[in-house]
Write a protein that holds these residues in place. Structure first.
Motif, PDB file in Angstrom:
ATOM      1  N   CYS A  71     -63.087 -37.686 -20.272  1.00 38.00           N
ATOM      2  CA  CYS A  71     -61.823 -37.686 -19.270  1.00 38.00           C
ATOM      3  C   CYS A  71     -62.214 -36.479 -18.501  1.00 38.00           C
ATOM      4  N   TYR A  72     -62.441 -35.221 -19.365  1.00 36.02           N
ATOM      5  CA  TYR A  72     -62.543 -33.964 -18.763  1.00 36.02           C
ATOM      6  C   TYR A  72     -64.021 -33.815 -17.973  1.00 36.02           C
ATOM      7  N   SER A  73     -64.811 -34.487 -18.460  1.00 38.97           N
ATOM      8  CA  SER A  73     -66.260 -34.613 -17.812  1.00 38.97           C
ATOM      9  C   SER A  73     -65.996 -35.331 -16.391  1.00 38.97           C
ATOM     10  N   GLN A 116     -55.033 -35.084 -17.114  1.00 39.22           N
ATOM     11  CA  GLN A 116     -53.717 -35.542 -17.919  1.00 39.22           C
ATOM     12  C   GLN A 116     -54.137 -36.542 -18.871  1.00 39.22           C
ATOM     13  N   GLU A 117     -55.060 -37.418 -18.493  1.00 42.68           N
ATOM     14  CA  GLU A 117     -55.165 -38.326 -19.414  1.00 42.68           C
ATOM     15  C   GLU A 117     -55.944 -37.850 -20.721  1.00 42.68           C
ATOM     16  N   GLY A 118     -56.921 -36.760 -20.505  1.00 41.73           N
ATOM     17  CA  GLY A 118     -57.744 -36.150 -21.365  1.00 41.73           C
ATOM     18  C   GLY A 118     -56.885 -35.496 -22.426  1.00 41.73           C
ATOM     19  N   CYS A 162     -65.306 -35.063 -10.391  1.00 42.36           N
ATOM     20  CA  CYS A 162     -64.401 -34.964  -9.123  1.00 42.36           C
ATOM     21  C   CYS A 162     -64.292 -33.781  -8.646  1.00 42.36           C
ATOM     22  N   ASP A 163     -63.957 -32.657  -9.436  1.00 46.61           N
ATOM     23  CA  ASP A 163     -63.637 -31.246  -8.842  1.00 46.61           C
ATOM     24  C   ASP A 163     -64.163 -30.137  -9.781  1.00 46.61           C
ATOM     25  N   PHE A 215     -61.129 -36.722 -29.581  1.00 43.63           N
ATOM     26  CA  PHE A 215     -61.798 -35.686 -28.768  1.00 43.63           C
ATOM     27  C   PHE A 215     -62.900 -36.138 -27.968  1.00 43.63           C
ATOM     28  N   GLN A 216     -63.466 -37.000 -28.450  1.00 45.34           N
ATOM     29  CA  GLN A 216     -64.814 -37.421 -27.629  1.00 45.34           C
ATOM     30  C   GLN A 216     -64.316 -38.164 -26.511  1.00 45.34           C
TER      31      GLN A 216
END
Length: 331
Positions: free
Chosen positions: A70-72, A53-55, A77-78, A64-65
């Motif tokens: 955040c996605y990384s 959500q933050e990403g 985590c999952d 974007f970076q």
């Protein structure tokens, strides 16, 4: 003997009691571990969702970076959620990091072979890497899946597919033109070499086969030499004129958009027109009505198969275009 038997029975009972207690303890420990793992997994999944959500917020702000970071974290985590990879791939596309986008899309497809986003983003990245055949294949797959899943993706996939197909066609055309130029140059040089050989033979014959030190070796009949040179110029002009005609005929090898189906993007074979005035290939529009829904693919106006009318005038135009441009078989 009786006393010994009683002691043995007591020992056996005690042994069985402790074994049962130990078994219960082991079973309880295993259950507690499973519960703990489940809590850990739920906690990780929740944390991953927060990172996602933050990403998304950072992506909306065009950071974007930071969104990638955040996605990384979400993936750490999952790592079992394909959407985390496709979201990160989209950020890589924005940063023009094509290979990283490809890697994330392929990872997402390993988990979900029906991910429209993964095929769509992979097709875009491959196009930028000039892997145009595979890019077209991925985009076509994304388009088909979007129809099967009734996803409202707008014209993004369709327009990108059309663009990449034209890019592939233009690349093939450039390659063809380069090969034709090389062939023309080769033939012109071949004609020139052939007539040079004729001149040498003429001089050799008229000099009586004199050697290299013979001054008469370079003497030849001027009229014969002029005839050979004139013939060479004529042959060279014929070759160049032939390629000039081919170049004029092939310079603009492009199928007009109005001759292609707006569903498959291929040349229309059996044109039918809808009440909205849009012409489609019969096979493609009927498949759309069966799989996606009873509406016009472009105007979204309600449509049934009975309302499709053969477009005879368009059929004549297409047949005339194909007869004059046989190269369309490879379009």
């Amino acid at each position: 003997i009786l006393l010994l038997n009683r002691e043995l029975r007591v020992d056996c009972c005690l042994c069985g009691f402790f074994c049962r207690r130990l078994g219960c303890f082991i079973e309880r420990s295993s259950d507690q571990k499973k519960k703990h793992c489940r809590k850990m997994n739920v906690g990780n999944a929740q944390q991953a969702l927060l990172f996602k959500q933050e990403g998304n917020k950072l992506y909306g702000a065009r950071k974007f970076q930071n969104a990638i970071d955040c996605y990384s974290k979400a993936i750490k985590c999952d790592s079992s959620v394909p959407q985390f990879y496709t979201n990160r791939a989209l950020c890589y596309l924005k940063l023009q990091e094509w290979q990283k986008a490809c890697n994330d899309c392929r990872t997402a497809l390993e988990m979900d072979l029906k991910s429209v986003k993964a095929y769509f983003f992979l097709g875009q990245a491959l196009s930028e890497l000039d892997h145009l055949d595979e890019a077209c294949s991925c985009l076509q797959k994304a388009y088909q899946l979007s129809k099967e899943q009734s996803l409202n993706v707008g014209d993004d996939v369709a327009n990108t597919l059309r663009f990449v197909k034209k890019k592939r066609w233009n690349a093939l055309e450039e390659k063809r033109m380069k090969e034709e130029i090389e062939l023309e140059s080769y033939l012109v040089n071949l004609v020139s070499a052939d007539f040079e050989q004729k001149l040498r033979l003429l001089k050799s014959a008229e000099s009586g086969g004199g050697g290299a030190g013979d001054e008469s070796a370079d003497v030849a009949d001027p009229e014969a030499v002029a005839a050979i040179n004139s013939s060479r110029e004529r042959r060279t002009a014929e070759v160049m004129d032939l390629f000039k005609q081919l170049d004029e005929r092939r310079r603009k090898r492009e199928v007009p958009d109005y001759l292609t189906c707006k569903i498959s993007f291929e040349i229309i074979e059996d044109p039918v027109v809808t009440p909205s005035g849009i012409t489609y290939n019969r096979k493609d529009v009927e498949e759309h009505l069966q799989r996606v829904g009873h509406f016009d693919p472009v105007t979204r106006v309600p449509l049934t198969q009975e309302k499709l009318i053969p477009n005879l005038s368009m059929k004549e135009v297409i047949e005339d275009f194909v007869s004059q441009n046989r190269w369309v078989d490879g379009y």
